[in-house]
Design a protein around this motif. Sequence first.
Motif, mmCIF file in Angstrom:
data_model
loop_
_atom_site.group_PDB
_atom_site.id
_atom_site.type_symbol
_atom_site.label_atom_id
_atom_site.label_comp_id
_atom_site.label_asym_id
_atom_site.label_seq_id
_atom_site.Cartn_x
_atom_site.Cartn_y
_atom_site.Cartn_z
ATOM 1 N N HIS A 11 40.203 24.052 -32.873
ATOM 2 C CA HIS A 11 39.377 23.242 -33.012
ATOM 3 C C HIS A 11 40.164 21.585 -31.759
ATOM 4 N N ALA A 12 40.745 22.033 -31.004
ATOM 5 C CA ALA A 12 40.773 21.011 -30.529
ATOM 6 C C ALA A 12 39.729 20.909 -28.857
ATOM 7 N N HIS A 13 39.719 22.226 -28.694
ATOM 8 C CA HIS A 13 39.002 22.303 -27.182
ATOM 9 C C HIS A 13 37.621 23.036 -28.046
ATOM 10 N N LEU A 14 36.914 23.629 -28.322
ATOM 11 C CA LEU A 14 35.265 24.301 -28.630
ATOM 12 C C LEU A 14 34.488 23.746 -28.290
ATOM 13 N N ARG A 15 34.045 21.588 -28.776
ATOM 14 C CA ARG A 15 33.025 21.231 -28.570
ATOM 15 C C ARG A 15 33.038 21.093 -26.513
ATOM 16 N N ARG A 16 34.343 20.654 -26.236
ATOM 17 C CA ARG A 16 34.224 20.429 -24.604
ATOM 18 C C ARG A 16 34.441 22.441 -23.845
ATOM 19 N N VAL A 17 34.677 22.642 -24.629
ATOM 20 C CA VAL A 17 33.802 24.145 -23.617
ATOM 21 C C VAL A 17 32.459 24.521 -23.725
ATOM 22 N N SER A 18 31.813 24.239 -24.846
ATOM 23 C CA SER A 18 30.153 24.331 -25.271
ATOM 24 C C SER A 18 30.047 24.041 -24.691
ATOM 25 N N ALA A 19 30.395 22.312 -24.303
ATOM 26 C CA ALA A 19 29.903 20.874 -23.406
ATOM 27 C C ALA A 19 29.493 21.647 -22.228
ATOM 28 N N TYR A 20 30.797 22.167 -21.653
ATOM 29 C CA TYR A 20 30.441 22.641 -20.131
ATOM 30 C C TYR A 20 29.769 23.215 -20.015
ATOM 31 N N ALA A 21 29.653 24.996 -21.050
ATOM 32 C CA ALA A 21 28.848 25.890 -20.954
ATOM 33 C C ALA A 21 27.289 25.779 -21.357
ATOM 34 N N GLU A 22 26.923 24.090 -21.855
ATOM 35 C CA GLU A 22 25.540 23.623 -22.650
ATOM 36 C C GLU A 22 25.410 23.214 -21.037
ATOM 37 N N ARG A 23 25.541 22.965 -19.897
ATOM 38 C CA ARG A 23 25.425 21.753 -18.788
ATOM 39 C C ARG A 23 24.550 23.188 -17.534
#
Length: 167
Positions: A11-23
């Motif tokens: 919950h704490a890091h999914l969004r940031r990891v996904s944003a990194y991957a999306e880039r």
Amino acid sequence: MDVAEFEACWHAHLRRVSAYAERHVGRDASYDVAASTFLTAWRTWDAVPAEPLPWLIAVARGHVRNHLRSHRRRAGLEQRLRLLDDATPSATDAGTTAAERSDALAVLAAMPDGEREALLLVAWEGLTTEQAAEVLGCRPGTLRMRLHRARARIEATTPLPLIRSTP
């Protein structure tokens, strides 16, 4: 394995990891990269450090490389521009003109991979220089040099408030 700790990490890091991957791989493939990253974390939970974000991004980086290698998604400047464009805020959100945004993306896309990645990890992902160095597998001094070179390229090209950041 502490399931509650893993869920908290998710919950704490999914969004940031996904944003990194999306880039790096686009929206559709970013879900697969994020899922693979957290599957790796689940399987090797004892190896995940107390501050998991740099470790997770380093793992995601490996999954991104595997994805790009197997699907040959990046084929030069045009592809990098498209991916960077998808990941940046719109010109009205960023308070800048479309021309400035386009110039910023062109400068980012033209940078050597190491410099661009260092800049984006610090400016967009919000990592410290030490955390970004850990993600890239280099010393903090090396990362600071990459940041310096990236910022010098930006300053030499045009003022770009869109990607400036202080570490």
